[in-house]
Structures are given as C-alpha cells and as structure tokens.
Design an enzyme around this catalytic site. Structure first.
Site, PDB file in Angstrom:
ATOM      1  N   SER A 148      72.242  52.931  72.182  1.00  0.00           N
ATOM      2  CA  SER A 148      71.336  53.257  73.142  1.00  0.00           C
ATOM      3  C   SER A 148      70.125  54.044  72.877  1.00  0.00           C
ATOM      4  CB  SER A 148      71.910  53.683  74.540  1.00  0.00           C
ATOM      5  OG  SER A 148      72.400  54.981  74.283  1.00  0.00           O
ATOM      6  N   ASP A 163      75.406  60.719  74.869  1.00  0.00           N
ATOM      7  CA  ASP A 163      75.413  61.176  73.238  1.00  0.00           C
ATOM      8  C   ASP A 163      74.657  60.283  72.596  1.00  0.00           C
ATOM      9  OD1 ASP A 163      76.858  58.762  73.415  1.00  0.00           O
ATOM     10  OD2 ASP A 163      78.719  59.704  72.650  1.00  0.00           O
ATOM     11  N   ASP A 190      74.607  58.051  68.895  1.00  0.00           N
ATOM     12  CA  ASP A 190      75.121  57.324  67.910  1.00  0.00           C
ATOM     13  C   ASP A 190      74.529  57.479  66.668  1.00  0.00           C
ATOM     14  OD1 ASP A 190      77.630  56.445  69.166  1.00  0.00           O
ATOM     15  OD2 ASP A 190      76.045  54.996  70.141  1.00  0.00           O
ATOM     16  N   ASP A 214      77.750  61.597  67.429  1.00  0.00           N
ATOM     17  CA  ASP A 214      78.793  60.879  66.619  1.00  0.00           C
ATOM     18  C   ASP A 214      78.190  60.241  65.656  1.00  0.00           C
ATOM     19  OD1 ASP A 214      80.353  61.197  68.980  1.00  0.00           O
ATOM     20  OD2 ASP A 214      80.937  59.239  69.559  1.00  0.00           O
ATOM     21  N   LYS A 251      71.940  47.465  82.525  1.00  0.00           N
ATOM     22  CA  LYS A 251      73.172  48.543  82.304  1.00  0.00           C
ATOM     23  C   LYS A 251      73.678  49.223  83.444  1.00  0.00           C
ATOM     24  CE  LYS A 251      73.433  50.806  78.235  1.00  0.00           C
ATOM     25  NZ  LYS A 251      73.083  51.432  77.138  1.00  0.00           N
ATOM     26  N   TYR A 289      81.299  47.268  83.023  1.00  0.00           N
ATOM     27  CA  TYR A 289      80.844  47.518  81.850  1.00  0.00           C
ATOM     28  C   TYR A 289      81.726  48.314  80.955  1.00  0.00           C
ATOM     29  CZ  TYR A 289      77.181  50.212  78.840  1.00  0.00           C
ATOM     30  OH  TYR A 289      76.347  50.506  77.563  1.00  0.00           O
TER      31      TYR A 289
END
Length: 549
Positions: free
Chosen positions: A98, A109, A111, A161, A222, A231
C-alpha cells in the site's frame, strides 16, 4: 486532486489491458463534483495521511537505506571483496504494497525489501543486519517473523516489515528497475518470492492509465471492503494486492474516468463478472525460466480456483487461491449491493457515506460458530493466534462441504476473548463465523452433527503446531455454536452494539445445536473444547448445553 485529474484526463492513445476500453468518455462537471464529495467523505476515515507524517516516512526510509548500504560495505570488507569493488558496491531498500501504491492509511506499516548484491547471504541479513538494527536507538520491537522470513521493527514509531533478496549482480545500481525479468535468472526461489511483491506493485502502477485516479478509487474500495468485512486474504477474501488489481482493471476499461465514475464502474464490472474467468492486467509472458506460473491448461489444480486474479509480473500467480464458495458468494453479493448504492449516488438520491456504512455482522445471521484460541503467555498467544487464523479457511471449507450448510462467513476482525476467573492469567482471541443453513421442508427435527467438521480443523492446527515445534501444552482451541442473542455473552460490548436500522434476518431454517448436533426445533447451544493432543483426555470432548427455551 480534481485540478490534476482534469489536466491529465485526455483521450488515451496507449492501449491498456488485454481488451480495448469499454468507454473513452471524458469526465463531466458532475463527475468532478461527485469526486470531490467522495474525497470529503473519505477524509474522516483516516485514509489520507498528513504531509508531515508522509515526510517522516520518507526520512525513516532514507535512514534505513543508508543503514543497508553501510552494512553491505562492512560485510563486503569482512568477506575480502576487493576494495575497487567495495567502492561501488551498494544495496537498496525498495517498498511495495500500500505504501508503494500510494494508498497507505494513517499509521499503516511499510512493506520493504532489502536488495543486496550476490556476495551477501540470506543468513547475513538475519544475523549481522539484525544486530546492526538492534544497535539503532530509533529501532524498537525488533523481531523475526514466525512464518514468513521477515524482519519486523518499529523505526522512529513507524512499523516496517523487511524482506530480503540478493541478486546475481556485483553491485545494485541506483536506477535499478525490478520489473526487469532478466534479474530473475540464477536466483534462489526464496529471493524470487521476495522480489515478487515489488515487481507486482510496480507493474500495477505501470499498467494503469492515470495513477491519481487509480489511487483515489483504490482508497475508496479498500475502505468499503474493510467496512463490509470482506478484506482478508488469509481468511479467503481478497487482500490489498487483489483489490488493487481489480481497481486497476476497472481503470483500464474506463481510462479517462475520474474516481467517482470508477467506483461505480468497479461494482458494475465485478457484480457481472463471469467467474471463474480470470482477471488479467496484461497478457502473461513466458520468460523461459521454468518457474511455475498460473495456467489451468498445464496445472490441473489451477482449474479449481474460483475467483482467479492473476498478478501481472512473471512468474504470474493467482493472488486469490484462498477464495472459497462461501467467500466468493459473499463478495459477489456485496458487489451487487455496492452497485445499487452507487447507482443512487450518481442519481443524487444518496450520499457517499451510505456506501461506507458498516453492516452489523452480529445481526446478519441467526447462527454463529465462535472460535476461541488461548495460550498462557502473550508470546505464545501471538504465535498461536497466527497459526489458528491461517487455518480458519480449512474450517470454512469443512462447513461448506456439509450438505446442510449453504454459507459460512468468517468475520475478518478478531476480538479479545472473555476474561476467565482463574488462578492463571490467560490470553485469548475470538473469531466469529456466521452460518446459514439450508431451509428445511417439513416439521420433523433434523440433527446436523458438526463435531467432525470442527474436530478435523482443530486436528490440522495441532498437527501443524507440533510439526513446526511451536506447540505448548497450554495452547487450546474452543469451538462453540451460538445463536445471535448469545453472542453478547462472549464478545466485547463495542463489537455487539445493535444496528440502529432493523436487522436483516437470514432465511435458514435450522434453529439449534444440542449435544453435539444442530437441531431444527430446540433453542440451545453447544460448545466443544478441544484439548491439546498431548493431553490424556484428548479423545474426550467437553460439551456444555444452555437451557432449552
């Protein structure tokens, strides 16, 4: 956003997607007004991040990137790489998901992917880079993922992450394009998987006619999907990348449309889509690297996928292989409702807020199965919950196979379990599955035994826990059948608040479960506490029935 869209919305000459567009119509004034109203409706939901917060993310990623480059130079020296090479050697942090798509919400968060040259090993990343992160004062809550090889951390308050991939290159160029299929040659399959997130995200952005229109539409879809409890990739619905691909396909079909039109067209296209025809953003290409790709002509198991949405980067995969009969039916029904609401909005008979009204899941069905996973310590509980959640779709599959069940809808949101009065403190998490039973003809009672469906699911979870050596004797799963009114005894009050509108009633004919069975006439419930497999009483199932009413 509106001004930008008007300036860039021009007749599309470039061909996007595997078919020609449905419409090249330019936006009208009313479409622009509706798009502005959509933005104003989305704002209170926190889907847009403040500029200050965005700048903080960019700063954190810059620091992380510098850290990676310092670490790679240090490791290169330790491995006696010639100094002439070390001067040019570097690595890089790429983002995906995202954040890379530009649709992340407040507090979400990031990625990330650490890309390193060929002389660095995966073991270096999880040892020496992990240690380097530990030394940074901005880094908190540093850990390695339980199931996926990933380093998780909070860097200056931002959750990140980080996956790892090493390329067959001596150095990583600053302008490296991960979409280049040639980079996959001679790579370890784990590195190919790690690269996949970035490659897919970058391809999606490359395959949409107007990125700003795509982003705003995706933010709306979303939010709608999360509000409507559909979702979650892990539970058999769609995850972020799948929703992004559906929105991207809509953008390809209506290349000049603005977000208000695209949201409506999204529901129009996918409420009428003839599944299991796949959704493709581009024609699949074969790079002759002999990697497994989604192809029902070659792979028999691919023919059974119910709602295939195919990633655009090689090796092409179906991002929705978890989708089941129930989850597809639930999503298609929601697409149809979304179409009806956006029809009203376009006719000025409703506001955008109606699209984002959350239905009351706990009023929707007459029958529910409540799953409770518990463990003795917080660390054990986190691991246990992760494993149980990853297997819930197996239980949904078992329920779907039951001839008396027409639908099983698991709510993607989990809740803290009720506090028990006991000597030992216990951590627990609850999931709720709405169940619809077939309408039965005739007045006779019919017992439907769900013991096997639940037991085979719990056996699978325990087996996996033992195999992966994470099992502890205090880890437990309890499964209960309850009626709608009994949910309030198990769930937090905030979750169970009744809908202001009149609840919609399901049409199933079954009314109860009694002594291990569901019965058509008596009002009762059944709970099944499944003991740990190491326990002597494992074969014995504890049952508790509520008073009949």
């Amino acid at each position: 956003i509106i001004q930008y869209t008007v300036q860039t919305a021009q007749l599309t000459r470039k061909h996007y997607g595997i078919t020609s567009p449905i419409s090249l119509a330019q936006p009208k004034e009313a479409d622009l007004v509706l798009t502005q109203k959509l933005i104003e409706t989305l704002r209170p939901f926190g889907v847009f991040e403040e500029e200050l917060e965005l700048q903080r993310r960019i700063l954190v990623l810059g620091k992380l990137n510098t850290l990676v480059q310092v670490w790679i130079r240090e490791i290169s020296q330790a491995k006696n790489i010639p100094s002439s090479v070390i001067d040019n050697v570097c690595g890089k942090i790429f983002t995906f998901g995202s954040y890379r798509l530009g649709v992340h919400t407040k507090g979400a968060d990031i990625d990330a992917l650490c890309v390193a040259p060929r002389h660095l090993e995966r073991s270096d990343f999880f040892s020496s880079f992990y240690e380097k992160l530990k030394e940074q004062e901005e880094v908190k809550d540093l850990r390695v993922g339980s199931f996926v090889p990933v380093i998780k951390l909070s860097f200056d308050g931002i959750e990140i992450d980080i996956l790892f991939a090493r390329l067959a290159l001596q150095t990583i160029p600053e302008n490296l394009d991960l979409r280049d299929d040639g980079l996959l040659k001679n790579l370890d399959i784990r590195c190919i998987r790690s690269l996949n997130g970035c490659r897919v995200t970058d391809e999606i952005l490359h395959l949409v006619p107007n990125i700003e229109n795509f982003r705003l539409t995706l933010r709306a879809i979303k939010l709608w999907a999360k509000r409507h409890n559909i979702y979650s990739n892990i539970l058999g619905f769609l995850g972020g990348v799948s929703w992004a691909m559906l929105v991207a396909r809509t953008c390809q079909l209506y290349p000049n449309a603005v977000a208000s039109t695209l949201v409506h067209k999204f529901f129009l296209v996918f409420s009428k889509w003839e599944w299991p025809n796949p959704v493709l953003l581009k024609q699949p290409e074969d790079c002759n690297l002999n990697l497994p790709v989604w192809d029902p002509r070659v792979t028999p198991s691919d023919r059974y996928h119910l709602m295939p949405i195919i990633t655009p980067a090689y090796p092409q995969q179906n991002s929705t292989y978890n989708v089941s009969t129930s989850t597809r039916a639930i999503m298609v029904e929601e697409f149809k409702r979304g179409l009806a609401i956006t029809d009203e909005i376009l006719l000025n008979k409703a506001e955008w807020s109606k699209l984002f009204e959350a239905p009351n899941f706990f009023q929707k069905y007459k029958h529910y199965i409540v799953l409770l996973a518990s463990a003795q310590t917080e660390k054990q509980h986190l691991e246990w919950v992760g494993l149980v959640e990853s297997k819930i779709r197996i239980l949904v599959g078992n329920l779907e196979k039951n001839e008396f069940i027409t639908l099983a809808h698991v709510n993607p949101q989990s809740f803290p379990g009720p506090k028990e009065e006991s000597e030992k403190e216990e951590f627990s998490t609850i999931w709720v599955i709405g169940v619809v039973f077939k309408k039965m003809e005739g007045p006779e009672n019919l017992n439907v035994d769900l013991t096997f469906d639940i037991q085979s699911f719990t056996d699978t979870v325990y087996r996996q826990a033992i195999t992966s050596k994470m099992f502890e004797a205090d880890m437990k799963i309890t499964a209960m059948h309850v009626k709608r009114k009994q949910l309030q005894q198990l769930l937090p009050k905030v979750a169970i608040q009744r809908s202001k509108r009149k609840a919609s009633h399901s049409s199933d004919g079954l009314r109860v479960m009694n002594d291990g069975s569901l019965d058509l006439s008596i009002d009762s419930d059944n709970s099944m506490s499944v003991p740990s497999p190491t326990c002597p009483s494992a074969a014995k199932i504890a049952r508790a029935s509520s008073p009949q009413g």
